[in-house]
Every structure is written in C-alpha cells, then in structure tokens.
Design an enzyme around this catalytic site. Structure first.
Site, PDB file in Angstrom:
ATOM      1  N   CYS A 102      32.371  29.345  64.922  1.00  0.00           N
ATOM      2  CA  CYS A 102      32.053  30.091  66.148  1.00  0.00           C
ATOM      3  C   CYS A 102      30.975  29.369  66.965  1.00  0.00           C
ATOM      4  O   CYS A 102      31.276  28.341  67.577  1.00  0.00           O
ATOM      5  CB  CYS A 102      31.660  31.528  65.795  1.00  0.00           C
ATOM      6  N   HIS A 113      35.188  33.486  61.508  1.00  0.00           N
ATOM      7  CA  HIS A 113      34.080  33.514  60.545  1.00  0.00           C
ATOM      8  C   HIS A 113      34.551  33.615  59.099  1.00  0.00           C
ATOM      9  O   HIS A 113      34.554  34.713  58.529  1.00  0.00           O
ATOM     10  CB  HIS A 113      33.169  34.702  60.860  1.00  0.00           C
ATOM     11  N   GLU A 137      32.993  32.941  56.593  1.00  0.00           N
ATOM     12  CA  GLU A 137      31.867  33.372  55.751  1.00  0.00           C
ATOM     13  C   GLU A 137      31.772  34.892  55.639  1.00  0.00           C
ATOM     14  O   GLU A 137      31.059  35.406  54.780  1.00  0.00           O
ATOM     15  CB  GLU A 137      30.554  32.784  56.305  1.00  0.00           C
TER      16      GLU A 137
END
Lengths: 295, 195
Positions: B78, B175, B177
């Site tokens: 991002c 994302h 993560e």
C-alpha cells in the site's frame, strides 16, 4: 476477483491500523489542513471550532458545516475525519454521504442522546473516546473500529489522558490473570460485553487500535502517551492554538515516531514558541468536564 | 536472517509479527544504521506522505535506494508500494523510484470504497484474500515489471495492477500483513535467500 465486501470489521479497523504511529490533527480550514498534511499528519479532523474555542464560546456544539468538510476533503490527500454528536446518527449519515473517511462520535460536541450511535449500520468506520476498559468495550460492541482516550479536550493538559490510559492498561492486565470462572463477574463490574471481554482476557490487548487524545500540547506529551502504550496521537487545540502551528506540528510528528529517543525529542522541542494556554483540570466546573459525557 | 520493517509510521508491527512467525528475526528500522543491519526490508502500510517526509528528514531515502539497487529484497504494501514507485499521478512527494511504475493514490476512492475480496495471483495455487484500504493501483507499468494480479477498474472494467514484481522488489496495493496469509512474505524471504 470475487465481489468486493465493503464496510467489514477488517476494512474499518484496517484503516486505523494504517494510522498507527501517526498524528491526527484538528483543523478548521482548508489552509490548516494543508499545513497539517505538509507537517506529516496521517489524517486531519475537520471541525467548526477546536475544543479550546468550543469551551470559550459555549452553547451547543454541532457537526461542522458540510461546505467546510468539503473544502478540507478537497485540500488534502490524507484521510479526513469529522465529528458527530454522541447519538446523532443523522449527523453521522450526513458525514458519511460527504465522503468522510472516519467519524469521531465525540464528547467534544454537545451530546444529542443518552444512547450512542449504532455504528454497525454504517459503512464508514467510527472512533470513540473511552476513559476505561468498560467504556471502550461498550463502544466496540456498538461497532466502533478505533478507540481513543477521552482525556480532557481543549485544556492543553495531558493529565486526564494519562489517567485514562493507565486505567485501561491496568484493567487489561488484570483481566489476563483472571480465571475463566471470574470473567463473567469482571464483565459485570466493567459493564462490558462478555464476548469482547473474554477476547481481551485471552489476547491481553484491545481488539482495535487505541490512540491518545484530550490535552496533548507538546512533543513530550505525545511521546509520553506513546510510551504508555498508545498506538498514535490526536492533537486537537494543541497545534493551531499555539504560537507556531507548523513547527509544532512537525515536532509532534517526529516525537511520535521517535517516542523512545529522548535526544530526538529534546531536539525537536527546541524553540517551538508559545504552547497553547493550558487549563488546570481541577478548576473545571462539573458541567465543563467533556469526558463525563456519553459513558 | 534479519528482516526489517521501516518503522517511521504505519502497521510495521503486523509485518514484523509475520517475520517472526516465518522464523526470521524482526527489526524496526528508523535510521540508516538500523537499515544497514538488515538482510531484507518491508515498507509497511500507512500514510505515504508522512513516511516519505520522515524518510527524507532522517536521511533514509538515499540509503534505501542504494540497498535496493544493490539487490536487497524489499516488499512494499500500500503506502510501501507508493514509496517504492517512480511517481504518482498526483502532486510530487518523496519516493524511492526503485520500482518502475506510476501509481495512482486512493485509486478506488475514499474509505467507504475500501473493500476485501479474493484475488487470483499468477503462480499461486489458491486465491489471496486481499484487503484494500484507501488503496492505490498501478496506473502505468514499466517494461521490466511483472504483473502478478490485477483488479477491474470499477468505472471502466480495465484491469489495474495491484501486485507486481521487478527483480528484488515486490509490491502490493493490499495488506497481506492483516489477513494471516504468509505467502507474500514468503516471496520476500525466497528473494532474500536467493541473493
């Protein structure tokens, strides 16, 4: 690609995750919003008056004028937040329709109801203030995707934010050592939803990001809140009611990143000019304590 | 090995949790000295204007470029993708220019347009569950850039790249993560071990 799902918990909480380690600044004009973005703010909070001026002016404080929110959205590329009155779900509907990225259901404005907004009914995420774990979990239960300390807004005095963060940390730590048979009475004591409380007991942290807010005026204040375990910082009146807003804004951003580094905090704190004039919280009349609104 | 995350702002802790889970040593990187000690780097999600400003101010731009040009494996998610890119379609902001793409910031719109969806990725057996938060997409891709996944432009239906690779640089608009799918961090580790 499968059809996209909007407004899920992950999407709402996710934006707050991206704001971590950053500073969110109150702004009342497009010009202030540009200064904030230039200084490194991760988001701006669009409002009609900063909390210190709301205190000074008195009367009923409401959502900002939509044209003001539009101007601020137009001025910056970072997320724009805006405040709705506690319980005023139509102000929230309006802010969502303006394209605001986060709504702060805020005790800084005059509450419109004894109930909070049903935040799950919205696609836009909400942040709410909390003085302790029970308040935080009630707000998350209503759908808040981000929490902040209430502190005492518009005072330039960090003591209440510190108090709220310490209470939160202590209550979370205590939960982690309770046995399963003790959690229901803990939920009763805190007046917190049981499922969320058991989640906190298991993980040892809130399920959403928790920022500091309410009285932060200096780089050292910001670093103090970060060292106490906050994920980031809201600065309300502290920037644009100070002598040199741009320098102070930059300094608070740097102190929030390097919050464990006293040499860097000392360096950025030099020659910032006059901070905002503070108010001793003990001298506030009960009706002027914003933190006691919407519990 | 030591995998750093640029820790100026954003969700670097989530990235470092994945690094630990995959058996490597996580390190927060805020200074050129800390950067010098890592074998690979993640540039996390966050606000690209904030990260770019702090990276310039603390003398990280040139050392970052240098390490990446030398072949250090890097993953940008991002805001990290924006920082790695050559340019944006908007006003100038600090960027590394180590990924030959032009990105469009907030390409899907505002937060109400943020979404999660399953994404097919070239070379992956199963789709990636991707979360896009005020996400960028890639507006223009350089010749050396391999597009691993695209999403249809909601207005025109045109494919917009959201997951790309160029040599030792991997970047996503979304994302990984946040979703507990470690395959993309696994790519970073493979690249690190290959160099």
């Amino acid at each position: 690609m499968s059809p996209g799902e909007h407004g899920t918990d992950l999407v709402k909480r996710g934006l707050a995750e991206m704001l971590k380690g950053g500073v969110i600044m109150d702004v009342v004009t497009a010009e202030q919003a540009r200064i904030a973005e230039e200084a490194g703010a991760v988001a701006v909070m669009a409002l009609e008056r900063v909390p210190a001026d709301i205190r000074a002016v008195g009367g009923v404080a409401r959502m900002a004028d939509p044209s003001r929110v539009d101007e601020i959205i137009e001025a910056v590329s970072i997320p724009v937040m805006a405040k709705a009155r506690i319980g005023h779900f139509v102000e929230a509907q309006v802010l969502q329709s303006l394209g605001v990225d986060y709504i702060d259901e805020s005790e800084v404005l005059t509450p419109a109801d004894d109930h909070h907004i049903d935040k799950r009914a919205f696609t836009v995420p909400f942040v709410c203030g909390a003085r302790d774990l029970g308040e935080a979990l009630r707000r998350i239960g209503e759908g808040a995707a981000m929490i902040r300390t209430k502190g005492e807004p518009g005072t330039g005095n960090v003591v209440e934010a510190v108090r709220h963060m310490r209470i939160m940390n202590r209550q979370i730590r205590r939960l982690t050592i309770l046995g399963p048979d003790e959690l229901m009475s803990a939920a009763k004591e805190l007046a917190a939803p049981y499922d969320l409380l058991t989640e906190v007991a298991r993980t040892g942290k809130l399920p959403v990001v928790n920022f500091a807010a309410g009285g932060i005026a200096t780089p050292a204040d910001a670093a103090l809140m970060m060292q106490l375990g906050c994920d980031g910082v809201f600065v309300g009146s502290g920037i644009f009611k100070s002598g040199d807003p741009s320098d102070r804004a930059r300094a608070i951003v740097e102190a929030t990143t390097f919050f464990r580094d006293p040499d860097k905090i000392a360096k950025v704190s030099r020659n910032l000019g006059e901070p905002m004039v503070g108010i001793n919280v003990d001298t506030l009349q009960p009706q002027d304590r914003m933190q006691d609104r919407g519990l | 090995m030591i995998i750093g995350a640029l820790a100026l702002q954003g969700d670097f802790r989530e990235h470092l949790a994945v690094v630990s889970r995959l058996g490597h040593q996580p390190v927060e990187v805020r200074t050129p000295e800390e950067l010098a000690a890592v074998d690979a780097l993640v540039i996390p999600g966050g606000e690209s204007t904030t990260m770019g400003r702090l990276a310039s101010l603390y003398g990280l731009i040139d050392p970052l470029r240098h390490r990446i040009d030398e072949g250090m494996a890097v993953l940008g998610t991002c805001a990290g993708m924006i920082l790695l890119a050559a340019a944006t379609t908007g006003p100038d902001q600090p960027q590394l220019g180590t990924l030959d793409v032009v990105v469009e910031r907030n390409a899907f719109g505002r937060q109400v347009d943020s979404f999660e969806a399953d994404l097919d990725v070239a070379g992956f057996d199963a789709p990636v569950h991707a979360v896009f938060i005020r996400a960028p997409w890639i507006h223009k891709v350089g010749a050396a850039v391999e597009v691993l996944s695209s999403v249809p432009d909601p207005a025109t239906g045109e494919p917009r790249p959201v997951f790309v690779r160029q040599g030792n640089v991997v970047a996503t608009s979304f994302h990984p993560e946040l979703t507990g799918d470690d395959r993309i961090h696994g790519m970073l580790i493979d690249l690190m071990e290959a160099t």
